[in-house]
Design a protein around this motif. Structure first.
Motif, mmCIF file in Angstrom:
data_model
loop_
_atom_site.group_PDB
_atom_site.id
_atom_site.type_symbol
_atom_site.label_atom_id
_atom_site.label_comp_id
_atom_site.label_asym_id
_atom_site.label_seq_id
_atom_site.Cartn_x
_atom_site.Cartn_y
_atom_site.Cartn_z
ATOM 1 N N TYR A 148 -1.730 5.849 -3.376
ATOM 2 C CA TYR A 148 -2.231 5.672 -2.008
ATOM 3 C C TYR A 148 -1.241 6.192 -0.977
ATOM 4 C CZ TYR A 148 -5.491 2.523 -4.358
ATOM 5 O OH TYR A 148 -6.425 1.990 -5.192
ATOM 6 N N LYS A 149 -0.036 5.616 -0.969
ATOM 7 C CA LYS A 149 1.000 5.974 -0.007
ATOM 8 C C LYS A 149 0.463 5.853 1.422
ATOM 9 C CE LYS A 149 3.602 8.795 -3.261
ATOM 10 N NZ LYS A 149 4.224 10.106 -3.526
ATOM 11 N N TRP A 160 0.827 -1.206 0.000
ATOM 12 C CA TRP A 160 0.000 0.000 0.000
ATOM 13 C C TRP A 160 0.864 1.260 0.000
ATOM 14 C CZ3 TRP A 160 -5.249 0.251 -0.398
ATOM 15 C CH2 TRP A 160 -5.826 1.508 -0.205
ATOM 16 N N LEU A 161 1.908 1.269 0.831
ATOM 17 C CA LEU A 161 2.770 2.454 0.901
ATOM 18 C C LEU A 161 3.520 2.705 -0.402
ATOM 19 C CD1 LEU A 161 4.331 2.115 4.473
ATOM 20 C CD2 LEU A 161 2.571 3.715 3.737
ATOM 21 N N LEU A 162 3.850 1.645 -1.125
ATOM 22 C CA LEU A 162 4.598 1.793 -2.377
ATOM 23 C C LEU A 162 3.691 2.032 -3.578
ATOM 24 C CD1 LEU A 162 7.298 -1.000 -1.892
ATOM 25 C CD2 LEU A 162 7.628 1.475 -1.764
ATOM 26 N N GLN A 219 2.370 2.908 14.193
ATOM 27 C CA GLN A 219 3.636 2.532 13.562
ATOM 28 C C GLN A 219 3.456 2.186 12.083
ATOM 29 O OE1 GLN A 219 5.604 -0.494 15.853
ATOM 30 N NE2 GLN A 219 5.959 0.848 17.608
ATOM 31 N N ILE A 220 2.544 2.910 11.425
ATOM 32 C CA ILE A 220 2.373 2.783 9.984
ATOM 33 C C ILE A 220 2.848 4.087 9.376
ATOM 34 C CG2 ILE A 220 0.769 2.340 8.100
ATOM 35 C CD1 ILE A 220 1.061 -0.001 9.918
ATOM 36 N N GLN A 262 8.243 11.685 -0.769
ATOM 37 C CA GLN A 262 8.025 13.102 -1.042
ATOM 38 C C GLN A 262 7.129 13.297 -2.260
ATOM 39 O OE1 GLN A 262 9.042 15.447 1.072
ATOM 40 N NE2 GLN A 262 9.999 13.855 2.332
ATOM 41 N N GLY A 263 7.332 12.479 -3.292
ATOM 42 C CA GLY A 263 6.485 12.520 -4.481
ATOM 43 C C GLY A 263 6.616 13.765 -5.317
ATOM 44 N N THR A 264 7.732 14.464 -5.221
ATOM 45 C CA THR A 264 7.924 15.702 -5.986
ATOM 46 C C THR A 264 8.995 15.578 -7.058
ATOM 47 O OG1 THR A 264 9.467 16.485 -4.278
ATOM 48 C CG2 THR A 264 7.143 17.128 -4.070
#
Length: 368
Positions: free
Chosen positions: A165-166, A159-161, A177-178, A211-213
């Protein structure tokens, strides 16, 4: 390790219960068809009750004679005519809807791990809002036990990758702790387990992704892959080798055995009782060749269907545009006719006024 309360994905679940249309026997049960069984029984409720009334068993307890009229067993009659039975059946049908919707997603060829997490979150929120607290609490306990059987870090990393969604949908990421900080150690663990090497820059790459930038993690670039996340990470792996290796491995995991079972079915088509001396390697190659041909044919049919739908939509837009033009021309013509009628009416009014004046003059002359 984690409880399901950290999931907060909203009411997401694309219902696709009418995916396949085929004749079915009412009340028939097959694999993953309990919803259709309950639905078909509810649809035939009136017919079954009418049939039960027609063949109602007698109250006598004596053994039936061959000359007696045909009747149905008393047990079946009581069930069909019991209103409580139909109420529970309707309730069961409603409860099966979210499960069937999730299974329709997870049984596809391209189902991935993050969709499993989405399924857990949807079911958890569904039962949290269920009005019957006793039943809901029991189901939530069972759901938590099922969740504990999964390899949870792998699901959370899937999900994080995911670029879309991140960590946006997790509640209280620090206390539960997510977060990217807490999940970084699991990313390192899977990299070591799958490659046998120690990572050098995987956490730095993980931070750039969070960061996604920066290119290639910005939204505009990700959108070009049209939700094909596995293909996206395979492409990113050349510039970010460590996190790309882990992500491509995670998104390459299929959560069901549908493709394998399809391969077995295809191999059974070649290796039959009358043709059983083929070697395993040759059967496998023949099955792969058949699967490749079938895939290309399905792809061509899909492209043809898309082009056909596009042509139909363009024709519909063209027809609508022509209809609008015709309506505009009709409106303009009506407006011109209204103007002409108005001018003619004014002229006729003037003539009438002149005639009235002449008549009044003649009347005055006669009086004088």
């Amino acid at each position: 390790m984690w409880n399901l309360h950290f999931l907060n994905f909203g009411q997401w679940c694309p219902f696709d219960l009418c995916k396949y249309i085929q004749p079915a026997v009412a009340g028939d049960t097959r694999w993953n068809s309990y919803f259709n069984c309950c639905k078909s029984l509810n649809a035939t409720k009136n017919a079954l009750q009418s049939l039960a009334t027609k063949f109602e068993p007698s109250a006598s307890t004596t053994r039936r004679k061959p000359t007696d009229l045909l009747t149905i067993p008393r047990e079946i009659y009581n069930i069909i005519m019991n209103g409580r039975f139909w109420e529970l059946l309707t309730k069961l049908e409603q409860l099966l809807i979210p499960y069937c919707a999730i299974l329709n997603i997870l049984q596809t060829d391209k189902a991935r791990l993050f969709e499993v997490l989405h399924g857990f979150a949807y079911l958890y929120q569904f039962w949290q809002k269920y009005p019957d607290n006793n039943m809901a609490n029991g189901i939530l306990i069972r759901l938590q036990k099922k969740w504990e059987l999964w390899e949870q870090p792998l699901l959370i990393l899937s999900w994080l990758l995911h670029p879309a969604y991140k960590s946006n949908y997790f509640t209280l990421p620090i206390s539960s702790q997510i977060s990217y900080l807490h999940m970084g150690k699991w990313l390192v663990y899977y990299y070591k387990a799958w490659t046998g090497n120690d990572p050098v820059s995987i956490l730095k790459e993980f931070d750039d992704f969070s960061q996604g930038t920066k290119y290639p993690f910005d939204d505009a670039f990700v959108a070009q892959f049209e939700n094909d996340i596995h293909k996206y990470w395979c492409w990113v792996r050349s510039a970010y080798p460590e996190i790309g290796t882990v992500a491509a491995r995670i998104f390459g995991i299929c959560v069901n055995a549908a493709s394998v079972e399809r391969l077995w079915s295809s191999m059974g088509f070649f290796h039959t009782k009358t043709r059983n001396r083929l070697k395993f390697s040759r059967v496998l190659n023949m099955a792969k060749l058949r699967a490749d041909i079938t895939y290309k044919r399905r792809k061509q049919e899909s492209l043809l269907l898309k082009s056909t739908m596009a042509n139909i939509e363009s024709e519909q837009h063209l027809n609508l545009d022509n209809l609008d033009e015709q309506n505009n021309e009709t409106d303009s013509g009506d407006n011109r006719n209204d103007e002409l009628n108005h001018i003619e009416a004014e002229e006729s009014d003037e003539d009438t006024d002149d005639k009235d004046v002449d008549i009044e003059g003649q009347f005055q002359n006669q009086i004088n």
